[in-house]
Scaffold this active site. Structure first.
Site, short mmCIF file in Angstrom:
data_model
loop_
_atom_site.label_atom_id
_atom_site.label_comp_id
_atom_site.label_asym_id
_atom_site.label_seq_id
_atom_site.Cartn_x
_atom_site.Cartn_y
_atom_site.Cartn_z
N GLN A 72 65.06 61.79 38.58
CA GLN A 72 64.92 62.50 37.31
C GLN A 72 64.92 64.03 37.50
O GLN A 72 64.43 64.76 36.63
CB GLN A 72 63.65 62.06 36.58
CG GLN A 72 63.75 60.66 35.99
CD GLN A 72 64.84 60.54 34.94
OE1 GLN A 72 65.12 61.48 34.20
NE2 GLN A 72 65.48 59.38 34.88
N SER A 73 65.47 64.50 38.59
CA SER A 73 65.45 65.94 38.88
C SER A 73 66.03 66.79 37.74
O SER A 73 67.20 66.64 37.37
CB SER A 73 66.26 66.19 40.16
OG SER A 73 66.48 67.58 40.33
#
Ligand SMILES: *Cc1c(COP(=O)(O)O)cnc(C)c1O
Length: 312
Positions: A72-73
């Site tokens: 989920q960067s």
């Protein structure tokens, strides 16, 4: 100091204003710097870093960039968004950790059509080696951006942010930012030393890395790049990681709810909720005086928030 060129990707200066309801609740003057409103995707701190990094990539003749992070960067998603706008190709090689489903930032990666590869590893070194291998296989040169864009060049973005705050003419006794890979903290602490010498900076750690070593090292490298004759400060680091990096914490979730309820501003579970919880914690301990001006840097992250399940 030496000047570095950058590419214009965000809408700066970002808004800076006082939060009256939170100020009343916490018994001090709470202000916010809205880097979440910087205009690319869902905003966030990575845009200031990418303005330097992608400028360097283009100047050095690269047309392919790769970066990394967890599934989920925010950084990876923003790197793709900025690179594509600049006409650069982008591949994300992400750790197969966190929420890998097509949720949150993975929706945005999908919409951009950026190539995402997952690697089942806990080591970023494995991933950087894979970037080199892949580029060689493609017969191309790759500009590798480290996790979080946190190298000396990237951290210049937050030195600029401190200059931007100084130019507002407002005075701040305290400033609070999140520390996840260290570049923002390094830029804020060193930038405050240069541009806001009367402002104390506290960095809320949302990861368990040895930031007492990482942040001063990044500051030394950034000062060297800038050829700045400045003493490297010792950062004030507060451990707000809770159960682990990217795992929501109770304090963080309470802080998210408080900000949403009182000011209508969205924080996230991985970074800004925990960072703001650090400010709340200090306020409740009586660390800030009623007349103090305390500035919270909103570093973005809404994409990751919407990947979370909120069962409780
Ligand atoms: C990456 C990130 C941070 C942390 O910044 P670092 O420079 O990596 O320490 C804080 N907030 C958000 C929303 C981020 O995406």
């Amino acid at each position: 100091m030496k000047h570095f060129d950058k590419v214009n990707l965000g809408l700066f200066p970002t808004p800076l204003y006082r939060l009256p309801n939170l100020s009343r609740e916490l018994g001090t003057n709470v202000w916010i710097k809205r880097d979440d409103l910087c205009g690319v995707a869902l905003g966030g701190n990575k845009v200031r870093k990418l303005e330097y990094l992608l400028h360097e990539a283009r100047e050095q003749g690269y047309d392919l960039v790769m970066t990394t992070g967890q599934a989920q960067s925010n950084h990876a998603m923003l790197t793709a968004a900025c690179a594509l706008r600049m006409g650069l190709d982008c591949i994300l090689i992400l750790k197969e950790r966190g929420i890998t489903a097509r949720k949150g930032n993975q929706i945005l990666n999908h919409l951009m059509g950026v190539e995402v590869r997952f690697m089942d590893t806990d080591s970023y070194d494995d991933i950087y080696a894979e970037m080199d291998r892949l580029a060689e296989e493609m017969g191309r040169k790759v500009y590798k951006i480290p996790c979080g864009g946190s190298n000396a060049l990237g951290s210049l973005g937050y030195i600029d942010c401190m200059e931007e705050i100084a130019r507002s003419g407002e005075h701040f006794d305290h400033l609070v930012c999140a520390c996840g890979s260290g570049g923002t903290a390094a830029g804020c602490v060193l930038g405050a030393k240069i541009h806001l010498p009367d402002t104390h900076v506290m960095c809320s750690m949302v990861d368990n890395d040895p930031f007492d070593v990482i942040v001063p090292q990044l500051m030394r490298e950034a000062a060297e790049l800038l050829e700045a004759d400045v003493e490297i400060p010792i950062p004030d680091l507060l451990d707000m990681c809770g159960p682990g990096y990217s795992i929501p914490s109770e304090e963080g979730n309470e802080a998210i709810a408080m900000m949403m309820r009182l000011e209508g501003i969205v924080l996230d579970t991985c970074y800004t909720g925990k960072a703001f919880a650090g400010l709340v914690k200090r306020a409740r301990e009586g660390y800030y005086k009623p007349e103090d001006n305390v500035l919270f840097i909103h570093t973005g992250g809404a994409g990751g928030l919407f990947a979370q399940d909120w069962e409780k």
